[in-house]
Design an enzyme around this catalytic site. Structure first.
Site, mmCIF file in Angstrom:
data_model
loop_
_atom_site.group_PDB
_atom_site.id
_atom_site.type_symbol
_atom_site.label_atom_id
_atom_site.label_comp_id
_atom_site.label_asym_id
_atom_site.label_seq_id
_atom_site.Cartn_x
_atom_site.Cartn_y
_atom_site.Cartn_z
ATOM 1 C CD GLN A 16 -3.041 0.825 2.299
ATOM 2 O OE1 GLN A 16 -2.671 0.409 3.401
ATOM 3 N NE2 GLN A 16 -4.297 1.130 2.049
ATOM 4 N N PRO A 125 10.468 0.105 12.295
ATOM 5 C CG PRO A 125 11.713 -0.259 14.251
ATOM 6 C CD PRO A 125 10.980 -0.986 13.166
ATOM 7 C CG HIS A 179 7.927 7.898 12.333
ATOM 8 N ND1 HIS A 179 6.906 8.821 12.280
ATOM 9 C CD2 HIS A 179 7.463 6.792 11.670
ATOM 10 C CE1 HIS A 179 5.887 8.315 11.615
ATOM 11 N NE2 HIS A 179 6.192 7.085 11.242
#
Length: 316
Positions: A16, A125, A179
């Protein structure tokens, strides 16, 4: 080093995120050729043909095709998006055990091709994976970066725009650090129309009495989780971020973007990748803009660094 004719971008992973990033690159006409690589070759082929079929209606033709790792040899940028959809309310660090093997294999194949361009890491991550890619690839620090807190910074600006009713492009400033859950809004850098955001709120209490910096920051931190919960994953925001980073590098725009890059003494940190304002050029992540952070902000940056560093231990 990026070639003068903006030649080739490779995306590894056509799920995606990867396929939407490809769409952004094509619709903006950012390069001459976009190559898609995926473990499932038929998926990459289908995405390439679907993207290429709309060329009649694009402002600039970008040739899109399926490829293999040999295509990385002459690529300016390799974007790595491999991974899986995280479950709702999960910590991005929970994906580490699954993702590291995929990323390691991708890096080995990319470097075996003779690649000497810029790696843009998207897989989560992302700070850990960008550090791992840098170590494993042997590339100079400028040539490996992650998307960092660029998307989080855009989210912060979007939320401030929602709360105030103003165009989010009027907002300046940065989200910094990991993040992930330890990210923080560096409020000492955030302004609206040139005025510090905290002062803007103080001067307009009658209009924005329900808005607080703490609430805006928490909404920014949880934004991704909310999107995952409602639609099963995020793709448009991160894809726009990837396209923006690719454009900045390919076109040598020299913009300052809070990407995940190696800290080597900046902010008192070493051997860790974090989202910090960084000048992006044709050769990747260049000078880090070392901001004069408030004491509490610097403490939050150190906490982020500790968390990321702990998860990097034992990966090599």
């Amino acid at each position: 080093m990026v070639t003068a004719n903006r030649n080739r971008v490779v995306i590894v992973g056509t799920g995606q995120v990867g396929s939407t990033a490809a769409f952004g690159i094509v619709t903006h006409g950012l390069c001459n050729e976009l190559v898609l690589i995926d473990h499932f070759a038929d998926k990459a082929l289908g995405e390439a043909r679907d993207l290429d079929d709309g060329s009649e209606f694009q402002d600039r033709h970008v040739k899109v095709r399926v490829g293999d790792y040999s295509d990385c040899k002459d690529a300016d940028i390799v974007v790595i998006t491999v991974g899986r959809k995280p479950p709702a309310n999960s910590n991005r660090m929970a994906e580490l055990g699954f993702t590291v093997g995929l990323v390691g294999d991708v890096i080995d194949h990319v470097m075996a091709s003779g690649f000497d361009g810029v790696i843009v890491m998207v897989s989560n991550p992302v700070d850990v994976m960008a550090w791992y890619a840098w170590k494993r690839s042997g590339l100079p620090r400028t040539q490996v970066l992650g998307t960092g807190t660029a998307l989080d910074t855009s989210r912060l600006k979007t939320i401030i725009g929602e709360e105030t009713g103003l165009d989010p492009r009027n907002v300046g400033g940065f989200v910094m650090g990991e993040h992930g859950n330890s990210q923080f809004a560096a409020w000492s850098t955030v302004s609206l129309g040139g005025k510090p955001f905290a002062k803007f709120l103080a001067d307009n209490q009658s209009r924005f009495s329900s808005v607080s910096t703490a609430e805006v920051e928490e909404k920014t931190r949880r934004r991704g989780d909310e999107i995952v919960r409602t639609k099963g994953g995020t793709n448009f925001g991160i894809a726009s971020t990837v396209a923006g980073i690719v454009q900045t590098i390919l076109w040598d725009e020299r913009r300052i973007v809070p990407v995940s890059t190696l800290l080597d003494g900046e902010y008192g940190e070493h051997d860790v990748f974090l989202g910090v304002p960084t000048e992006l050029r044709a050769n990747g992540a260049n000078e880090i803009v070392e901001l004069d952070l408030a004491d509490d902000e610097l403490a939050k940056l150190h906490r982020s660094a500790q968390i990321v560093r702990e998860h990097c231990e034992g990966l090599l």
